[in-house]
Design a protein around this motif. Structure first.
Motif, PDB file in Angstrom:
ATOM      1  N   LYS A  35      44.964  12.380  -6.695  1.00  0.00           N
ATOM      2  CA  LYS A  35      43.936  10.918  -6.525  1.00  0.00           C
ATOM      3  C   LYS A  35      44.831   9.459  -6.820  1.00  0.00           C
ATOM      4  CE  LYS A  35      40.216  13.469  -6.867  1.00  0.00           C
ATOM      5  NZ  LYS A  35      38.635  13.754  -7.478  1.00  0.00           N
ATOM      6  N   SER A  36      44.255   8.834  -5.952  1.00  0.00           N
ATOM      7  CA  SER A  36      44.517   7.641  -5.919  1.00  0.00           C
ATOM      8  C   SER A  36      43.997   6.683  -7.191  1.00  0.00           C
ATOM      9  CB  SER A  36      44.300   6.176  -4.571  1.00  0.00           C
ATOM     10  OG  SER A  36      43.405   6.650  -4.453  1.00  0.00           O
ATOM     11  N   ALA A  41      38.592   5.472  -9.310  1.00  0.00           N
ATOM     12  CA  ALA A  41      37.649   3.907  -9.520  1.00  0.00           C
ATOM     13  C   ALA A  41      36.255   4.219  -8.905  1.00  0.00           C
ATOM     14  CB  ALA A  41      38.284   3.137  -9.583  1.00  0.00           C
ATOM     15  N   ALA A  42      36.654   4.363  -7.816  1.00  0.00           N
ATOM     16  CA  ALA A  42      35.214   4.689  -7.131  1.00  0.00           C
ATOM     17  C   ALA A  42      34.020   5.892  -7.434  1.00  0.00           C
ATOM     18  CB  ALA A  42      35.803   4.638  -5.443  1.00  0.00           C
ATOM     19  N   TYR A  51      39.753   0.156 -13.233  1.00  0.00           N
ATOM     20  CA  TYR A  51      40.605   1.142 -14.075  1.00  0.00           C
ATOM     21  C   TYR A  51      42.557   0.544 -14.123  1.00  0.00           C
ATOM     22  CZ  TYR A  51      42.152   6.052 -13.362  1.00  0.00           C
ATOM     23  OH  TYR A  51      42.437   6.593 -14.102  1.00  0.00           O
ATOM     24  N   VAL A  52      42.905  -0.017 -13.657  1.00  0.00           N
ATOM     25  CA  VAL A  52      44.398  -0.683 -12.891  1.00  0.00           C
ATOM     26  C   VAL A  52      44.000  -0.673 -14.490  1.00  0.00           C
ATOM     27  CG1 VAL A  52      45.753  -1.719 -12.612  1.00  0.00           C
ATOM     28  CG2 VAL A  52      44.604  -0.232 -10.828  1.00  0.00           C
ATOM     29  N   GLY A  53      43.645  -1.503 -15.348  1.00  0.00           N
ATOM     30  CA  GLY A  53      43.685  -2.364 -16.938  1.00  0.00           C
ATOM     31  C   GLY A  53      43.434  -1.066 -17.875  1.00  0.00           C
ATOM     32  N   VAL A  54      42.334   0.016 -17.323  1.00  0.00           N
ATOM     33  CA  VAL A  54      42.467   0.870 -18.496  1.00  0.00           C
ATOM     34  C   VAL A  54      43.511   2.084 -18.512  1.00  0.00           C
ATOM     35  CG1 VAL A  54      41.205   2.894 -19.170  1.00  0.00           C
ATOM     36  CG2 VAL A  54      39.724   1.595 -18.441  1.00  0.00           C
ATOM     37  N   GLU A  55      44.374   2.234 -17.522  1.00  0.00           N
ATOM     38  CA  GLU A  55      45.567   2.804 -17.118  1.00  0.00           C
ATOM     39  C   GLU A  55      46.751   2.154 -17.698  1.00  0.00           C
ATOM     40  OE1 GLU A  55      46.400   4.303 -13.302  1.00  0.00           O
ATOM     41  OE2 GLU A  55      45.218   6.762 -13.079  1.00  0.00           O
ATOM     42  N   ALA A  72      35.379  12.159 -12.206  1.00  0.00           N
ATOM     43  CA  ALA A  72      35.973  11.961 -11.027  1.00  0.00           C
ATOM     44  C   ALA A  72      37.620  12.716 -11.146  1.00  0.00           C
ATOM     45  CB  ALA A  72      36.747  10.605 -11.658  1.00  0.00           C
ATOM     46  N   LEU A  73      38.068  13.210 -12.506  1.00  0.00           N
ATOM     47  CA  LEU A  73      39.683  13.778 -12.072  1.00  0.00           C
ATOM     48  C   LEU A  73      39.152  15.162 -12.462  1.00  0.00           C
ATOM     49  CD1 LEU A  73      41.408  11.555 -14.524  1.00  0.00           C
ATOM     50  CD2 LEU A  73      41.222  12.450 -12.720  1.00  0.00           C
ATOM     51  N   GLY A  74      37.739  15.577 -12.209  1.00  0.00           N
ATOM     52  CA  GLY A  74      37.760  17.181 -12.361  1.00  0.00           C
ATOM     53  C   GLY A  74      37.974  17.927 -13.625  1.00  0.00           C
TER      54      GLY A  74
END
Length: 95
Positions: A35-36, A41-42, A51-55, A72-74
């Motif tokens: 996933k992107s 994020a969506a 989300y980029v800031g979290v990563e 979201a990541l399952g």
């Protein structure tokens, strides 16, 4: 008997290291899921820049967002925290 969680005072450095490790864990799981950042994020109900800031380890997120990202990541939420540095010591106090 009283059980007490003794949490050592965290330095800014320690907090930063934990956030970076958490972000790397998210990045690895996201890549494994194919996933992107925008897709995760969506699905987690947040915008991509957050989300980029979290990563990247710059953001402090709520437990609610942690669960949404896991969904979201399952993956099970516990997987997000496996192999992260710094566990608090549990101390048993008798009274």
């Amino acid at each position: 008997m009283i059980y007490c969680l003794m949490v050592p005072k965290m330095t800014d450095d320690a907090v930063r290291r934990r956030r970076i490790a958490f972000g790397k864990r998210l990045r690895t799981l996201r890549a494994e899921a194919g996933k992107s950042q925008a897709e995760v994020a969506a699905a987690a109900g947040t915008d991509r820049s957050f989300y980029v800031g979290v990563e990247a380890g710059y953001r402090n997120i709520s437990i609610d967002k942690v669960f949404l990202i896991a969904d979201a990541l399952g993956v099970d939420v516990a997987l997000l925290f496996s192999d992260l540095p710094g566990r608090a010591d549990r101390t048993r106090m008798n009274s």
